[in-house]
Design a protein around this motif. Sequence first.
Motif, PDB file in Angstrom:
ATOM      1  N   VAL A 117     -32.846 -34.465 -12.095  1.00 17.68           N
ATOM      2  CA  VAL A 117     -31.836 -33.736 -11.326  1.00 17.68           C
ATOM      3  C   VAL A 117     -30.464 -34.364 -11.529  1.00 17.68           C
ATOM      4  N   GLY A 118     -30.415 -35.704 -11.606  1.00 17.82           N
ATOM      5  CA  GLY A 118     -29.142 -36.389 -11.823  1.00 17.82           C
ATOM      6  C   GLY A 118     -28.473 -35.972 -13.112  1.00 17.82           C
ATOM      7  N   GLN A 119     -29.259 -35.843 -14.175  1.00 14.29           N
ATOM      8  CA  GLN A 119     -28.698 -35.428 -15.453  1.00 14.29           C
ATOM      9  C   GLN A 119     -28.190 -33.994 -15.379  1.00 14.29           C
ATOM     10  N   LEU A 120     -28.926 -33.130 -14.674  1.00 14.35           N
ATOM     11  CA  LEU A 120     -28.468 -31.756 -14.490  1.00 14.35           C
ATOM     12  C   LEU A 120     -27.147 -31.725 -13.734  1.00 14.35           C
ATOM     13  N   LEU A 121     -27.020 -32.555 -12.694  1.00 12.36           N
ATOM     14  CA  LEU A 121     -25.792 -32.575 -11.907  1.00 12.36           C
ATOM     15  C   LEU A 121     -24.590 -32.959 -12.760  1.00 12.36           C
ATOM     16  N   VAL A 122     -24.761 -33.961 -13.611  1.00 15.00           N
ATOM     17  CA  VAL A 122     -23.655 -34.433 -14.447  1.00 15.00           C
ATOM     18  C   VAL A 122     -23.202 -33.348 -15.417  1.00 15.00           C
ATOM     19  N   LEU A 123     -24.127 -32.823 -16.209  1.00 10.27           N
ATOM     20  CA  LEU A 123     -23.754 -31.863 -17.252  1.00 10.27           C
ATOM     21  C   LEU A 123     -23.320 -30.527 -16.657  1.00 10.27           C
ATOM     22  N   ARG A 124     -23.951 -30.130 -15.557  1.00 13.42           N
ATOM     23  CA  ARG A 124     -23.555 -28.886 -14.885  1.00 13.42           C
ATOM     24  C   ARG A 124     -22.139 -29.008 -14.336  1.00 13.42           C
ATOM     25  N   ALA A 125     -21.836 -30.148 -13.706  1.00 19.57           N
ATOM     26  CA  ALA A 125     -20.510 -30.350 -13.123  1.00 19.57           C
ATOM     27  C   ALA A 125     -19.432 -30.404 -14.201  1.00 19.57           C
ATOM     28  N   LEU A 126     -19.717 -31.061 -15.307  1.00 19.70           N
ATOM     29  CA  LEU A 126     -18.734 -31.139 -16.389  1.00 19.70           C
ATOM     30  C   LEU A 126     -18.393 -29.749 -16.924  1.00 19.70           C
ATOM     31  N   ALA A 127     -19.416 -28.915 -17.095  1.00 18.47           N
ATOM     32  CA  ALA A 127     -19.175 -27.556 -17.583  1.00 18.47           C
ATOM     33  C   ALA A 127     -18.365 -26.750 -16.564  1.00 18.47           C
TER      34      ALA A 127
END
Length: 301
Positions: A47-57
Amino acid sequence: MGLFAKITTASDPRTARIAGILLMLLAMLAFSFADAAGKTVVAIYSVGQLLVLRALAGLLVLSPLIWRQRKAFLQLERPGLQLARTLIAACEVAVFYLATAYLPLADVITFYLASSLFVSVGAALFLGETIDRPRGIAIVVGFVGVLIALQPSTQTMSWPALIAILASVLFAGLLLLTRFLRQTPDMVLASQQFAGTLLLGLVLAPSGWITPSATDLVWFAISGAVSAVGLLCVNRSLRLAPASVVVPYQYTMIIFAAAFGWLLFGDVPSRATVAGVAIIIAAGLYLGWRERSTSRPPVGG
Protein backbone atom coordinates in the motif's frame (compact mmCIF):
# COMPACT_ATOMS: atom_id res chain seq x y z
CA MET A 1 -11.40 20.97 -25.60
CA GLY A 2 -13.03 24.18 -26.81
CA LEU A 3 -16.51 22.66 -26.55
CA PHE A 4 -15.73 21.28 -23.09
CA ALA A 5 -14.52 24.68 -21.89
CA LYS A 6 -17.63 26.33 -23.34
CA ILE A 7 -19.95 23.90 -21.57
CA THR A 8 -18.17 23.99 -18.20
CA THR A 9 -18.21 27.79 -18.11
CA ALA A 10 -21.80 28.15 -19.29
CA SER A 11 -23.68 31.10 -17.85
CA ASP A 12 -27.12 29.76 -18.76
CA PRO A 13 -28.51 28.12 -15.56
CA ARG A 14 -30.01 25.11 -17.32
CA THR A 15 -26.88 24.41 -19.34
CA ALA A 16 -24.74 24.90 -16.24
CA ARG A 17 -26.82 22.38 -14.27
CA ILE A 18 -26.61 19.80 -17.04
CA ALA A 19 -22.86 20.35 -17.28
CA GLY A 20 -22.57 20.02 -13.49
CA ILE A 21 -24.43 16.71 -13.53
CA LEU A 22 -22.33 15.36 -16.40
CA LEU A 23 -19.11 16.39 -14.66
CA MET A 24 -20.22 14.69 -11.42
CA LEU A 25 -20.99 11.50 -13.34
CA LEU A 26 -17.60 11.74 -15.05
CA ALA A 27 -15.95 12.22 -11.65
CA MET A 28 -17.63 9.11 -10.22
CA LEU A 29 -16.56 7.12 -13.28
CA ALA A 30 -13.00 8.44 -12.86
CA PHE A 31 -12.85 7.63 -9.14
CA SER A 32 -14.20 4.12 -9.73
CA PHE A 33 -11.71 3.45 -12.50
CA ALA A 34 -8.85 4.86 -10.39
CA ASP A 35 -9.88 2.65 -7.48
CA ALA A 36 -9.99 -0.39 -9.76
CA ALA A 37 -6.51 0.49 -11.08
CA GLY A 38 -5.25 0.78 -7.51
CA LYS A 39 -6.80 -2.55 -6.55
CA THR A 40 -5.05 -4.14 -9.54
CA VAL A 41 -1.58 -3.22 -8.30
CA VAL A 42 -2.14 -3.44 -4.53
CA ALA A 43 -2.57 -7.19 -4.93
CA ILE A 44 1.16 -7.34 -5.76
CA TYR A 45 2.74 -4.20 -4.32
CA SER A 46 2.52 -2.68 -0.86
CA VAL A 47 0.00 0.00 0.00
CA GLY A 48 2.90 2.36 0.78
CA GLN A 49 4.30 1.97 -2.71
CA LEU A 50 0.87 2.61 -4.21
CA LEU A 51 0.53 5.78 -2.12
CA VAL A 52 3.86 7.15 -3.33
CA LEU A 53 3.42 6.52 -7.06
CA ARG A 54 -0.28 7.43 -7.03
CA ALA A 55 0.43 10.73 -5.26
CA LEU A 56 3.27 11.63 -7.62
CA ALA A 57 1.02 11.10 -10.64
CA GLY A 58 -1.79 13.13 -9.06
CA LEU A 59 0.50 16.03 -8.14
CA LEU A 60 1.93 16.02 -11.65
CA VAL A 61 -1.56 16.46 -13.11
CA LEU A 62 -2.38 19.21 -10.60
CA SER A 63 0.98 20.99 -10.84
CA PRO A 64 -0.08 23.68 -13.39
CA LEU A 65 -3.03 24.66 -11.19
CA ILE A 66 -0.91 24.49 -8.03
CA TRP A 67 1.59 26.91 -9.60
CA ARG A 68 -1.20 29.24 -10.71
CA GLN A 69 -2.66 29.39 -7.19
CA ARG A 70 0.64 29.18 -5.29
CA LYS A 71 -0.06 32.35 -3.28
CA ALA A 72 -3.06 30.66 -1.65
CA PHE A 73 -0.69 28.26 0.13
CA LEU A 74 0.90 31.16 2.02
CA GLN A 75 -2.30 32.24 3.78
CA LEU A 76 -3.90 29.08 5.16
CA GLU A 77 -6.75 29.34 7.65
CA ARG A 78 -6.55 27.25 10.82
CA PRO A 79 -3.18 25.53 10.18
CA GLY A 80 -3.87 22.94 12.88
CA LEU A 81 -7.05 21.78 11.19
CA GLN A 82 -5.30 21.85 7.81
CA LEU A 83 -2.67 19.45 9.18
CA ALA A 84 -5.29 17.21 10.80
CA ARG A 85 -7.26 17.05 7.56
CA THR A 86 -4.15 16.18 5.56
CA LEU A 87 -3.25 13.35 7.96
CA ILE A 88 -6.78 11.95 7.96
CA ALA A 89 -6.93 12.15 4.15
CA ALA A 90 -3.67 10.21 3.82
CA CYS A 91 -4.76 7.54 6.30
CA GLU A 92 -8.15 7.24 4.61
CA VAL A 93 -6.58 6.49 1.22
CA ALA A 94 -4.19 3.95 2.77
CA VAL A 95 -6.95 2.16 4.65
CA PHE A 96 -9.21 2.17 1.60
CA TYR A 97 -6.68 0.43 -0.63
CA LEU A 98 -5.77 -1.98 2.15
CA ALA A 99 -9.42 -3.02 2.25
CA THR A 100 -9.59 -3.42 -1.54
CA ALA A 101 -6.71 -5.87 -1.37
CA TYR A 102 -9.01 -8.31 0.43
CA LEU A 103 -12.57 -7.34 -0.52
CA PRO A 104 -14.44 -6.81 -3.80
CA LEU A 105 -14.34 -3.18 -4.90
CA ALA A 106 -18.14 -2.85 -4.80
CA ASP A 107 -18.20 -4.07 -1.18
CA VAL A 108 -15.69 -1.43 -0.09
CA ILE A 109 -17.60 1.30 -1.92
CA THR A 110 -20.78 0.08 -0.22
CA PHE A 111 -19.31 0.90 3.17
CA TYR A 112 -18.17 4.26 1.79
CA LEU A 113 -21.77 5.10 0.99
CA ALA A 114 -22.40 5.09 4.72
CA SER A 115 -20.07 8.09 5.13
CA SER A 116 -23.06 10.43 4.74
CA LEU A 117 -24.58 8.79 7.80
CA PHE A 118 -21.36 9.21 9.78
CA VAL A 119 -21.21 12.86 8.68
CA SER A 120 -24.70 13.47 10.05
CA VAL A 121 -23.75 11.96 13.40
CA GLY A 122 -20.41 13.77 13.46
CA ALA A 123 -22.04 17.09 12.62
CA ALA A 124 -24.31 16.67 15.63
CA LEU A 125 -21.41 15.76 17.92
CA PHE A 126 -18.80 18.28 16.78
CA LEU A 127 -20.64 21.03 14.89
CA GLY A 128 -23.64 21.39 17.16
CA GLU A 129 -26.11 20.50 14.41
CA THR A 130 -29.38 19.00 15.59
CA ILE A 131 -30.76 15.64 14.50
CA ASP A 132 -34.55 15.71 14.49
CA ARG A 133 -36.68 12.59 14.56
CA PRO A 134 -36.94 12.11 10.75
CA ARG A 135 -33.17 12.49 10.37
CA GLY A 136 -32.59 10.11 13.27
CA ILE A 137 -34.85 7.50 11.71
CA ALA A 138 -33.09 7.87 8.35
CA ILE A 139 -29.69 7.41 10.00
CA VAL A 140 -30.85 4.27 11.81
CA VAL A 141 -32.36 2.89 8.59
CA GLY A 142 -29.10 3.64 6.77
CA PHE A 143 -27.08 1.74 9.36
CA VAL A 144 -29.51 -1.18 9.00
CA GLY A 145 -28.58 -1.13 5.31
CA VAL A 146 -24.91 -1.33 6.30
CA LEU A 147 -25.63 -4.33 8.49
CA ILE A 148 -27.57 -6.04 5.70
CA ALA A 149 -24.67 -5.49 3.28
CA LEU A 150 -22.13 -6.56 5.88
CA GLN A 151 -24.11 -9.61 7.07
CA PRO A 152 -22.34 -9.66 10.44
CA SER A 153 -21.47 -13.13 11.64
CA THR A 154 -18.41 -14.99 12.83
CA GLN A 155 -17.61 -15.75 9.18
CA THR A 156 -18.26 -12.34 7.61
CA MET A 157 -17.10 -9.96 10.35
CA SER A 158 -13.52 -10.18 9.15
CA TRP A 159 -10.89 -7.56 9.75
CA PRO A 160 -10.92 -6.44 6.07
CA ALA A 161 -14.62 -5.54 6.46
CA LEU A 162 -13.84 -3.63 9.65
CA ILE A 163 -11.01 -1.84 7.83
CA ALA A 164 -13.46 -0.81 5.08
CA ILE A 165 -15.80 0.62 7.72
CA LEU A 166 -12.85 2.45 9.30
CA ALA A 167 -12.06 3.96 5.89
CA SER A 168 -15.66 5.20 5.67
CA VAL A 169 -15.41 6.78 9.13
CA LEU A 170 -12.13 8.49 8.18
CA PHE A 171 -13.72 9.78 4.98
CA ALA A 172 -16.59 11.21 7.01
CA GLY A 173 -14.04 12.93 9.26
CA LEU A 174 -12.38 14.35 6.15
CA LEU A 175 -15.69 15.79 4.99
CA LEU A 176 -16.40 17.31 8.40
CA LEU A 177 -13.00 19.01 8.53
CA THR A 178 -13.58 20.29 5.01
CA ARG A 179 -16.71 22.01 6.32
CA PHE A 180 -14.55 23.80 8.89
CA LEU A 181 -12.20 24.97 6.13
CA ARG A 182 -14.75 26.47 3.74
CA GLN A 183 -12.52 29.45 2.95
CA THR A 184 -9.61 27.33 1.73
CA PRO A 185 -9.48 27.04 -2.09
CA ASP A 186 -10.40 23.62 -3.48
CA MET A 187 -7.04 23.27 -5.23
CA VAL A 188 -5.18 23.80 -1.95
CA LEU A 189 -7.25 21.11 -0.24
CA ALA A 190 -6.82 18.67 -3.13
CA SER A 191 -3.06 19.16 -3.37
CA GLN A 192 -2.73 18.76 0.40
CA GLN A 193 -4.46 15.39 0.14
CA PHE A 194 -1.99 14.15 -2.46
CA ALA A 195 0.97 15.63 -0.57
CA GLY A 196 -0.10 13.96 2.66
CA THR A 197 -0.55 10.67 0.83
CA LEU A 198 2.94 11.02 -0.64
CA LEU A 199 4.53 11.61 2.77
CA LEU A 200 2.72 8.68 4.37
CA GLY A 201 3.72 6.51 1.44
CA LEU A 202 7.37 7.50 1.81
CA VAL A 203 7.22 6.31 5.42
CA LEU A 204 5.55 2.98 4.58
CA ALA A 205 7.02 2.11 1.17
CA PRO A 206 10.68 1.31 1.93
CA SER A 207 9.85 -1.83 3.93
CA GLY A 208 8.17 -3.57 1.01
CA TRP A 209 9.39 -1.82 -2.13
CA ILE A 210 9.29 -3.83 -5.36
CA THR A 211 10.50 -2.32 -8.60
CA PRO A 212 7.35 -2.15 -10.74
CA SER A 213 7.15 -3.42 -14.29
CA ALA A 214 6.30 -0.97 -17.07
CA THR A 215 2.72 -2.23 -17.20
CA ASP A 216 2.21 -1.91 -13.46
CA LEU A 217 3.80 1.53 -13.49
CA VAL A 218 1.10 2.58 -15.93
CA TRP A 219 -1.57 1.31 -13.52
CA PHE A 220 0.04 3.29 -10.70
CA ALA A 221 0.04 6.42 -12.84
CA ILE A 222 -3.56 5.89 -13.93
CA SER A 223 -4.71 5.57 -10.33
CA GLY A 224 -3.22 8.93 -9.38
CA ALA A 225 -3.81 10.90 -12.56
CA VAL A 226 -7.43 9.82 -12.99
CA SER A 227 -8.14 10.55 -9.31
CA ALA A 228 -6.80 14.07 -9.80
CA VAL A 229 -9.03 14.53 -12.85
CA GLY A 230 -11.97 13.29 -10.77
CA LEU A 231 -11.27 15.90 -8.09
CA LEU A 232 -11.17 18.65 -10.70
CA CYS A 233 -14.49 17.46 -12.15
CA VAL A 234 -16.12 17.44 -8.71
CA ASN A 235 -14.90 20.95 -7.95
CA ARG A 236 -16.12 22.29 -11.29
CA SER A 237 -19.43 20.45 -10.92
CA LEU A 238 -20.11 22.09 -7.56
CA ARG A 239 -19.31 25.51 -9.03
CA LEU A 240 -21.68 25.05 -11.96
CA ALA A 241 -24.69 23.64 -10.13
CA PRO A 242 -26.07 23.57 -6.56
CA ALA A 243 -24.81 20.76 -4.36
CA SER A 244 -28.38 19.55 -3.87
CA VAL A 245 -28.58 18.95 -7.63
CA VAL A 246 -25.28 17.15 -8.26
CA VAL A 247 -24.38 15.41 -4.97
CA PRO A 248 -27.06 12.67 -5.33
CA TYR A 249 -25.30 11.54 -8.50
CA GLN A 250 -22.32 10.50 -6.36
CA TYR A 251 -24.25 7.32 -5.59
CA THR A 252 -23.66 6.18 -9.18
CA MET A 253 -20.14 5.35 -8.03
CA ILE A 254 -21.38 2.02 -6.68
CA ILE A 255 -22.71 1.15 -10.17
CA PHE A 256 -19.38 1.97 -11.81
CA ALA A 257 -17.46 0.15 -9.06
CA ALA A 258 -19.59 -2.97 -9.49
CA ALA A 259 -19.07 -2.84 -13.26
CA PHE A 260 -15.29 -2.51 -13.00
CA GLY A 261 -15.21 -5.18 -10.30
CA TRP A 262 -17.04 -7.56 -12.61
CA LEU A 263 -14.99 -6.70 -15.73
CA LEU A 264 -11.53 -6.71 -14.11
CA PHE A 265 -11.86 -9.12 -11.19
CA GLY A 266 -14.96 -11.21 -11.87
CA ASP A 267 -16.67 -9.95 -8.70
CA VAL A 268 -20.45 -10.25 -8.56
CA PRO A 269 -22.22 -8.38 -5.72
CA SER A 270 -24.37 -10.59 -3.51
CA ARG A 271 -28.09 -10.00 -3.10
CA ALA A 272 -27.47 -8.82 0.44
CA THR A 273 -24.99 -6.23 -0.82
CA VAL A 274 -27.43 -4.97 -3.44
CA ALA A 275 -30.23 -4.73 -0.87
CA GLY A 276 -27.98 -2.95 1.62
CA VAL A 277 -26.82 -0.50 -1.05
CA ALA A 278 -30.43 0.33 -1.97
CA ILE A 279 -31.29 1.07 1.66
CA ILE A 280 -28.15 3.15 2.25
CA ILE A 281 -28.77 5.21 -0.90
CA ALA A 282 -32.43 5.76 0.03
CA ALA A 283 -31.42 6.96 3.51
CA GLY A 284 -28.68 9.19 2.12
CA LEU A 285 -30.98 10.76 -0.47
CA TYR A 286 -33.59 11.42 2.20
CA LEU A 287 -31.01 13.09 4.43
CA GLY A 288 -29.93 15.27 1.52
CA TRP A 289 -33.52 16.19 0.69
CA ARG A 290 -34.26 16.91 4.36
CA GLU A 291 -31.21 19.15 4.63
CA ARG A 292 -32.21 21.06 1.49
CA SER A 293 -35.85 21.49 2.49
CA THR A 294 -35.12 22.67 6.04
CA SER A 295 -32.45 25.12 4.89
CA ARG A 296 -34.78 26.91 2.44
CA PRO A 297 -35.89 30.38 3.55
CA PRO A 298 -39.61 30.63 4.30
CA VAL A 299 -41.81 31.79 1.43
CA GLY A 300 -42.44 35.50 1.64
CA GLY A 301 -39.64 35.94 4.19
